[in-house]
Structure formats: C-alpha cells, structure tokens
Write an enzyme that holds these catalytic residues in place. Structure first.
Site, PDB file in Angstrom:
ATOM      1  CB  CYS A   1      -0.887   0.061   1.236  1.00 39.62           C
ATOM      2  SG  CYS A   1      -1.842  -1.417   1.540  1.00 39.62           S
TER       3      CYS A   1
HETATM    4  N1  GLN Z   1      -1.308  -6.336   4.437  1.00 45.12           N
HETATM    5  C1  GLN Z   1      -2.144  -5.177   4.293  1.00 45.12           C
HETATM    6  C2  GLN Z   1      -3.404  -5.477   3.503  1.00 45.12           C
HETATM    7  O1  GLN Z   1      -3.605  -6.532   3.018  1.00 45.12           O
HETATM    8  C3  GLN Z   1      -1.385  -4.032   3.677  1.00 45.12           C
HETATM    9  C4  GLN Z   1      -1.019  -4.356   2.301  1.00 45.12           C
HETATM   10  C5  GLN Z   1      -0.126  -3.368   1.663  1.00 45.12           C
HETATM   11  O2  GLN Z   1       0.708  -2.710   2.255  1.00 45.12           O
HETATM   12  N2  GLN Z   1      -0.245  -3.397   0.388  1.00 45.12           N
HETATM   13  O3  GLN Z   1      -4.209  -4.617   3.372  1.00 45.12           O
END
Ligand code: GLN
Length: 277
Positions: A2
């Site tokens: 993210c």
């Molecule tokens: N693990 C978290 C999620 O699934 C954050 C994922 C991310 O950083 N892309 O939302």
C-alpha cells in the site's frame, strides 16, 4: 504494498493533500513511483480525519479503487480538517476484501495504517494472536494481517506506552515471531491521534515534509517534485508535529506489555535522537 500518508497542521481539504499533488496518494493508487512491492493499489482506499474539537475521527472507506469512487471528489473538496490519515490498498494474499479491511483502522481516538505484510499470514501469526485477549481477537476489524498488527499496537497504547515506544515494540515483537517461522514481515506503520503522527519504516519507503509551525506531512512517497521532502531511513521510528520531526533508529527489543495499565520502563528508546527542524 500500500501507500499511505498523514497530515497535521493548518486546516486543509483532503483534496489539497491527496488529489491535487501531481504524484499524490490519489495518483499513487495506479502509478506509485517508489513502491517496492506490488504494482497498483486498487483494492480499496480509506480516509480518516478529525473535526476541530472532536477527539474521535471520522472515516470514509471503500472497497473500490480510489479513482472509481463517485463520492470522494465532493467529500474531499468540502471537508476541512487539521489532521488526516489516508491509504490506498494493495491487498496481501489471503486477506479479506471489502471496506472493513481498508485502512485506516481506528479505536480509542487513533487512526492506523499498515504498509506491508506479515509473512506467512495467517499460519505464521498464531503466536502473535495468542498475545491478544479473546475479546480483542473477536473484535478484530477485519480478517487481515493489518488488523492483527493494529490490535497488537493498540494493546500497548492501552497499557500506557508512549506511541513511539509502542510502535517500536510492536514491530520488534512481530518481526521476531515471523522470523521464527522463517518468514519476513514488512512493517511500515502509521498512526495519529490528531496531535502527533508516529510511524515506522521496516521494509518500504517513507518521507516527511515539515513546514515549521504550519504543517507536517508523512507519506510513503513524495506527492510532488518540490523541495522539503526528507527520506526516513529504513528501520526507524518517526514522531512528527508541525513543530518538529524526530527520527530514531528502531531497535528490535520488545518489552513485555504490562496490561495492568502502568507504563513499563522503556527499553526500546534508542540512545541517539536526530531532531530535524
Ligand atoms: N497487508 C495489508 C493489507 O492486506 C497491507 C497491504 C499493503 O501494504 N499493500 O491490506
């Protein structure tokens, strides 16, 4: 993974912070420039913000890509807030879809986002889940590694640990448990209570931009090519207000949490502090 950001300072519209910067969070949903893992962030998004004088934040989250939301443009234009936290999501494999799993998570007046993944989740996270009280497990906001991370951090905040120490200890605790399972955790955490922004770097990029006495922005990557963006070294803990930003190395010793309420002696504070003005 993210992208996320948090802002504190003179009241702004979310549009100014998220949408208008040429490489801002809105654009980072389909075209991040520095993301180390994953490509697009199209598995939902969320915005949390504080109204002046109200310690409880409001949230607007959706499971759709931020660019596909019909309502955000109006909301982002008319809201005025001195403090916000927002994220665009690229879901980790095996986690729930849906807006309940989109950051920011909330509780006790905090907003929280996790950029990263708990490797081997959920199998490798059993030991971590066992640290939580049954009531905390049953009220996880979503079936998502980030919801577990938030519950572990919140447990420390509720026990009275200072937010930077609580973040460092949570990262240390998770990294160690996941390493025992021969997995790797990436743990860029971001949290605010509307008065301070606290964050960790553990596997991905982070920057801050301070306009002294006016505002501070902490973001996974710069929203423009202008001056003032300062990279945060990997494995750091950051505390930021419009008055100052401090960054210190993140040590991995995780003190036990004292759930009876009294803060324990802080063993994670690193001896050196870089004060950046
Ligand atoms: N693990 C978290 C999620 O699934 C954050 C994922 C991310 O950083 N892309 O939302």
């Amino acid at each position: 993974m993210c992208r996320h950001l948090a802002y504190l300072g003179v009241p702004v519209s979310p549009a100014e912070v998220l949408v208008e910067p040429p490489y801002g969070l809105y654009r980072q949903s389909w075209s991040p420039r520095m993301q180390r893992h994953g490509t697009v962030n199209a598995d939902g998004f969320g915005l949390g913000w504080y109204a002046e004088g109200d310690p409880q934040p409001a949230r607007y989250r959706r499971a759709v890509p931020i660019w596909a939301d019909e309502n955000l443009a109006d909301l982002a234009r008319v809201i005025r807030t001195p403090a916000l936290l927002a994220a665009v999501r690229s879901a980790t494999a095996g986690t729930a879809a849906g807006e309940a799993a989109a950051a920011p998570y909330t509780g006790d007046g905090w907003l929280f986002s996790h950029n990263g993944a708990v490797g081997g989740w959920p199998a490798a996270a059993g030991e971590l889940a066992a640290l939580l009280a049954p009531a905390d497990l049953l009220t996880l906001e979503a079936r998502c590694d980030s919801a577990l991370v938030w519950a572990l951090l919140r447990r420390r905040l509720r026990a009275g640990q200072e937010v930077g120490d609580a973040l460092a200890a949570t990262v240390g605790e998770i990294a160690a448990a996941v390493a025992e399972q021969r997995q790797v955790a990436r743990l860029n955490l971001l949290v605010t209570d509307g008065h301070v922004i606290a964050a960790t770097t553990w596997g991905d990029t982070l920057f801050h931009r301070l306009e002294l006495g006016r505002s501070v922005l902490v973001a996974s990557e710069p929203g423009d090519d202008g001056p003032g963006w300062t990279p945060v070294p990997d494995r750091s803990v950051l505390l930021a207000t419009p008055e100052a930003v401090t960054v210190r190395p993140l040590t991995t010793a995780a003190p036990r949490v004292n759930t009876t309420g009294a803060p324990r002696v802080n063993t994670t504070a690193a001896p050196r502090e870089d004060r950046i003005r």
